[in-house]
Scaffold this motif. Structure first.
Motif, short mmCIF file in Angstrom:
data_model
loop_
_atom_site.label_atom_id
_atom_site.label_comp_id
_atom_site.label_asym_id
_atom_site.label_seq_id
_atom_site.Cartn_x
_atom_site.Cartn_y
_atom_site.Cartn_z
N ASN A 65 0.86 -1.18 0.00
CA ASN A 65 0.00 0.00 0.00
C ASN A 65 0.89 1.23 0.00
OD1 ASN A 65 -3.04 -0.65 0.42
ND2 ASN A 65 -1.97 -2.06 1.80
N TYR A 66 0.55 2.21 -0.85
CA TYR A 66 1.29 3.47 -0.86
C TYR A 66 0.31 4.61 -0.59
CZ TYR A 66 4.16 7.42 -2.18
OH TYR A 66 4.85 8.60 -2.15
N TYR A 67 0.64 5.43 0.43
CA TYR A 67 -0.20 6.56 0.82
C TYR A 67 0.52 7.85 0.42
CZ TYR A 67 -2.49 2.96 3.58
OH TYR A 67 -3.14 1.81 3.99
N ALA A 68 -0.05 8.54 -0.57
CA ALA A 68 0.59 9.74 -1.09
C ALA A 68 0.61 10.87 -0.06
CB ALA A 68 -0.13 10.20 -2.37
N LYS A 69 -0.39 10.92 0.83
CA LYS A 69 -0.44 12.00 1.81
C LYS A 69 0.71 11.92 2.79
CE LYS A 69 -5.47 12.69 1.63
NZ LYS A 69 -6.73 12.69 2.41
N SER A 70 1.07 10.72 3.22
CA SER A 70 2.16 10.56 4.19
C SER A 70 3.46 10.11 3.54
CB SER A 70 1.75 9.54 5.25
OG SER A 70 1.49 8.27 4.66
N TYR A 71 3.44 9.93 2.19
CA TYR A 71 4.64 9.48 1.46
C TYR A 71 5.20 8.20 2.08
CZ TYR A 71 4.30 14.37 0.07
OH TYR A 71 3.85 15.58 -0.38
N THR A 72 4.31 7.27 2.38
CA THR A 72 4.71 6.04 3.08
C THR A 72 4.31 4.82 2.26
OG1 THR A 72 4.39 7.14 5.20
CG2 THR A 72 4.54 4.74 5.23
N LEU A 73 5.23 3.86 2.19
CA LEU A 73 4.97 2.58 1.53
C LEU A 73 4.90 1.50 2.60
CD1 LEU A 73 4.84 1.28 -1.42
CD2 LEU A 73 7.17 0.52 -0.94
N GLU A 74 3.80 0.74 2.63
CA GLU A 74 3.62 -0.33 3.61
C GLU A 74 3.65 -1.68 2.91
OE1 GLU A 74 0.02 0.36 5.71
OE2 GLU A 74 0.79 2.08 6.84
N VAL A 75 4.35 -2.63 3.53
CA VAL A 75 4.51 -3.97 2.95
C VAL A 75 4.10 -5.00 4.00
CG1 VAL A 75 6.09 -5.59 1.84
CG2 VAL A 75 6.43 -3.14 1.54
N SER A 76 3.37 -6.05 3.57
CA SER A 76 2.93 -7.09 4.50
C SER A 76 2.80 -8.41 3.76
CB SER A 76 1.58 -6.70 5.12
OG SER A 76 1.09 -7.75 5.94
N ASP A 77 2.95 -9.51 4.52
CA ASP A 77 2.76 -10.83 3.93
C ASP A 77 1.44 -11.46 4.35
OD1 ASP A 77 3.23 -11.42 6.55
OD2 ASP A 77 4.72 -12.98 6.18
N ASN A 78 0.56 -10.65 4.98
CA ASN A 78 -0.78 -11.12 5.30
C ASN A 78 -1.75 -9.96 5.18
OD1 ASN A 78 -1.17 -9.85 8.10
ND2 ASN A 78 0.76 -10.98 8.35
N VAL A 79 -3.04 -10.27 5.23
CA VAL A 79 -4.07 -9.26 4.95
C VAL A 79 -4.45 -8.46 6.18
CG1 VAL A 79 -5.00 -10.57 3.03
CG2 VAL A 79 -5.91 -10.94 5.33
N SER A 80 -3.92 -8.81 7.36
CA SER A 80 -4.38 -8.17 8.59
C SER A 80 -3.31 -7.40 9.34
CB SER A 80 -4.98 -9.22 9.52
OG SER A 80 -4.03 -10.23 9.81
N GLU A 81 -2.07 -7.43 8.88
CA GLU A 81 -1.01 -6.81 9.66
C GLU A 81 0.04 -6.21 8.73
OE1 GLU A 81 2.33 -8.01 13.06
OE2 GLU A 81 1.05 -9.53 12.14
N THR A 82 0.46 -4.98 9.05
CA THR A 82 1.53 -4.32 8.30
C THR A 82 2.86 -4.64 8.95
OG1 THR A 82 0.08 -2.51 7.62
CG2 THR A 82 2.44 -2.11 7.53
N GLN A 83 3.78 -5.16 8.16
CA GLN A 83 5.07 -5.59 8.71
C GLN A 83 6.17 -4.56 8.52
OE1 GLN A 83 5.44 -9.39 6.62
NE2 GLN A 83 5.15 -10.42 8.56
N LEU A 84 6.09 -3.75 7.47
CA LEU A 84 7.18 -2.83 7.17
C LEU A 84 6.61 -1.53 6.61
CD1 LEU A 84 10.24 -2.33 6.89
CD2 LEU A 84 10.09 -3.33 4.60
N ARG A 85 7.10 -0.40 7.15
CA ARG A 85 6.76 0.91 6.63
C ARG A 85 8.04 1.60 6.20
NH1 ARG A 85 3.09 0.46 10.92
NH2 ARG A 85 0.90 0.70 10.29
N MET A 86 8.03 2.16 5.00
CA MET A 86 9.23 2.78 4.46
C MET A 86 8.90 4.18 3.93
SD MET A 86 11.22 -0.28 2.48
CE MET A 86 9.90 -0.53 1.30
N SER A 87 9.84 5.10 4.15
CA SER A 87 9.72 6.43 3.58
C SER A 87 10.17 6.39 2.12
CB SER A 87 10.58 7.42 4.37
OG SER A 87 11.94 7.06 4.29
N GLN A 88 9.95 7.49 1.41
CA GLN A 88 10.36 7.55 0.00
C GLN A 88 11.87 7.40 -0.13
OE1 GLN A 88 8.85 11.10 -1.85
NE2 GLN A 88 6.96 10.10 -2.46
N LEU A 89 12.62 8.08 0.76
CA LEU A 89 14.08 8.02 0.69
C LEU A 89 14.57 6.59 0.88
CD1 LEU A 89 16.76 9.50 0.47
CD2 LEU A 89 16.68 9.90 2.93
#
Length: 694
Positions: free
Chosen positions: A334-358
């Protein structure tokens, strides 16, 4: 009478000296007293400072602008530590430290006087990072008004934040449960007077608006649902009541005009509330009308069974999706343009990694960072189009390969049709990329092999057909009319071409076994001094009579561990080719053992090889400028393959009309070396024996 009597003068002087000494001692004690008093004040101030720092959970530090260093006061206030910016940044979260640096630069450059913000520590205690309320202000300026020193005060508000979060959660839960619950919620104080009620209870008891009910101050004893509760001896309990309003006296319970009639099945629970001293403050009562539930019990049971089945199906479906994601290596993104954040997960209920654009850009290798930046820029502009990018990352897998990731993102729209975020999948493409690479390499190799194979088959067919046609042709001459005197010639040609054909087929079969790595190399200890001479003689046994041959053998004995049979084939083939193309002059063969290698050299003064053919002499069925084969066309390819499979090297130099020289190097182990040496005094030969144990 003498005014300046000497005795009196001495007395006066002594008196003055004593007074001076007394004054000095007095002022010395006064100075010591004041010094002790100042030290006591400093100690008292330091103690107060330590008490303030420890009780207030404060940290004080200063920033020296000219040195760009931080000076931090210890938690007890009795010493200081100095840090450079890199060392000081280790105390805080990376993103918070960027805000930290920005605030310092703004104050130093005069854009603002003070700054306050919340920062998190870089380390975590019990899974939670410490939280600081940081205030930065100017501590010192120079004569020009420029900032020379800043002072920062960190207030540890971790516990306060925890308490606030806990209180907020409790309040939120309370208001959510009390006001939004589908159950009836009532609160009676210690005197049994109704102090709070939710709208659900008002509707259940048909009491009218909530505020009007609270103004009437109903008592606990007036509620027919709870007549058995003694507010003074209330304990937590749960019960179910069945009331028949047709048999109740409405006046006893102030139910006139309420509209309650018939039977009511009511389930309730009571929970007393006590203060810190253990005194009763009131009682919370929650309940609900279960009449419909009782009347439709069987329908509800069936509905619950269906609900459980549906829930299990959904859970199984979610588990299947999660399992498929984990097994396939696919990740949800999932990428949220408002917060410039990319979220990655290996399941549908939990976010495992959040990364900034840099961090996303730095994750890619340098040649793909522009692609990542372009994709992020398109998503920041909320473009309503799918985005697909294959990225090579700096991350390496267990095999040491750089991981390739394929991102497929689609825009997700809100209720007004505007792009809200981007959702997609990230797939590990490393195996596919590596497979494609290997496939491309193998395809090129297969194409090259196919070309070589076609060329080899074409040449082989031609070379076999030539002597075979000769044999068939002369054999057919026997069937036709011929002179019997010619028969010996026919027989001789048939024999010669048959031998040539047999040699060619043997070479083809042997080379095929070499290509398939079917030749087994067996090393054994042999005397190469005897072996070399014998193989050379066998190789040039058919040399021209006007060609001189010689073997330079510097060893009486040379015991080495080699594959004598296959190395002998190499020597014989080289010597045979030398004698074949040397019509006059000489052929010389020599060898030397040096540093774990057997070095063999065969030189001749034959016709040589033209410059165009020389680079291709080790290819199969190569012809020279006169369209002549080199031997059978497979001699040198066999020699090269044998030498290489024995771990050695072969080189050939030649000049047209002047002859050729071949060097072969074979790694081996020498066990015994006996060199031939000359005695200078008697000019007689003697043996010099050197034993090598390697």
């Amino acid at each position: 009478m003498n005014v300046f009597d000497f005795d009196h003068l001495q007395v006066y002087v002594m008196a003055v000296l004593l007074i001076s000494v007394f004054v000095l001692i007095f002022y010395n004690r006064l100075f010591v007293y004041r010094e002790h008093q100042m030290e006591s004040q400093d100690s008292s101030q330091n103690a107060r400072l330590r008490l303030v720092l420890l009780s207030g959970k404060l940290h004080i530090w200063s920033y020296v602008v000219s040195a760009r260093h931080y000076i931090r006061l210890s938690e007890t206030g009795d010493y200081t530590d100095e840090y450079n910016p890199l060392e000081f940044s280790q105390f805080f979260d990376r993103d918070d430290y960027e805000l930290f640096r920005t605030a310092i630069f703004d104050i130093c450059e005069g854009r603002r006087e003070t700054a306050s913000f919340i920062a998190h520590s870089s380390t975590k205690v019990n899974g939670m990072a410490s939280i600081y309320d940081i205030s930065i202000s100017v501590a010192e300026r120079n004569a020009k008004g420029e900032v020379e020193r800043l002072i920062g005060i960190e207030h540890d508000i971790t516990e306060d934040v925890k308490k606030e979060q806990h209180v907020n959660q409790l309040l939120l839960r309370f208001h959510t449960v009390f006001n939004s619950s589908l159950s009836d919620m009532l609160y009676y104080d210690k005197d049994g007077v109704l102090r709070d009620i939710n709208d659900t209870a008002c509707q259940t008891f048909k009491l009218g608006p909530r505020q009007e009910v609270l103004e009437k101050k109903f008592e606990l004893k007036d509620n027919p649902m709870f007549p058995q509760i003694d507010i003074r001896q209330a304990n937590s309990f749960r019960t179910t009541s069945i009331l028949d309003f047709g048999q109740l006296n409405a006046q006893d319970y102030h139910l006139e005009g309420s509209g309650l009639n018939g039977k009511l099945y009511y389930e309730l629970s009571a929970n007393p509330v006590y203060d810190a001293a253990g005194e009763l403050e009131g009682v919370y009562i929650s309940g609900r009308d279960v009449t419909d539930m009782v009347e439709s019990f069987h329908h509800q049971q069936e509905g619950m069974a269906q609900l459980k089945k549906a829930t299990k199906s959904i859970q199984d479906y979610v588990r299947s999706i999660n399992y498929a994601l984990r097994v396939s290596g696919v990740r949800l993104v999932n990428y949220y343009a408002k917060s410039y954040t990319l979220e990655v997960s290996d399941n549908v209920s939990e976010t495992q990694l959040r990364m900034s654009q840099l961090r996303c850009i730095r994750l890619a290798t340098p040649r793909f960072r522009r692609n990542v930046s372009s994709a992020l820029n398109r998503m920041d502009h909320l473009i309503n189009k799918p985005i697909q990018e294959a990225i090579e990352t700096e991350i390496r897998d267990q095999k040491g390969r750089q991981i390739w990731l394929l991102f497929n993102m689609i825009p997700m729209l809100d209720s007004e049709g505007r792009v809200e975020r981007y959702f997609g999948m990230c797939r590990n493409q490393t195996e596919m990329v590596e497979t494609e690479r290997r496939l491309a390499v193998e395809t090129r190799k297969a194409q090259e092999t196919e070309l070589l194979k076609q060329s080899f088959l074409t040449n082989m067919s031609y070379e076999i057909r030539t002597p075979l046609n000769t044999v068939v042709g002369f054999a057919e001459l026997f069937e036709g009319e011929h002179d019997e005197a010619d028969e010996p010639v026919f027989v001789e040609e048939i024999k010669r071409n048959s031998n040539q054909l047999l040699q060619l087929i043997n070479d083809i079969l042997f080379l095929s076994r070499l290509d398939a790595k079917m030749i087994e190399f067996k090393k054994q200890d042999v005397d190469f001094a005897i072996l070399f001479d014998a193989h050379c003689q066998m190789g040039w046994s058919l040399h021209e009579s006007n060609v001189s041959v010689s073997v330079e053998n510097p060893y009486e004995r040379l015991i080495v561990n080699i594959d004598a049979e296959n190395l002998g084939k190499v020597i014989e083939n080289i010597c045979k080719l030398a004698s074949l193309y040397t019509k006059e002059g000489s052929i010389r063969a020599k060898y030397e053992y040096w540093r774990g290698e057997l070095q063999i050299n065969v030189e001749d003064t034959g016709v040589g090889i033209d410059p165009e053919t020389l680079p291709k002499v080790f290819e199969r069925f190569v012809r020279n400028c006169n369209e002549e084969l080199c031997g059978t066309g497979l001699d040198l390819p066999i020699v090269q393959s044998l030498v290489q499979q024995m771990g050695g090297t072969i080189e050939l130099q030649s000049e047209l009309g002047k002859g050729s020289s071949v060097w072969v190097t074979i790694p081996c182990e020498a066990k015994t070396i006996e060199k031939k040496v000359m005695n200078a005094s008697s000019s007689s030969s003697s043996l010099f024996t050197e034993q090598l144990f390697l």
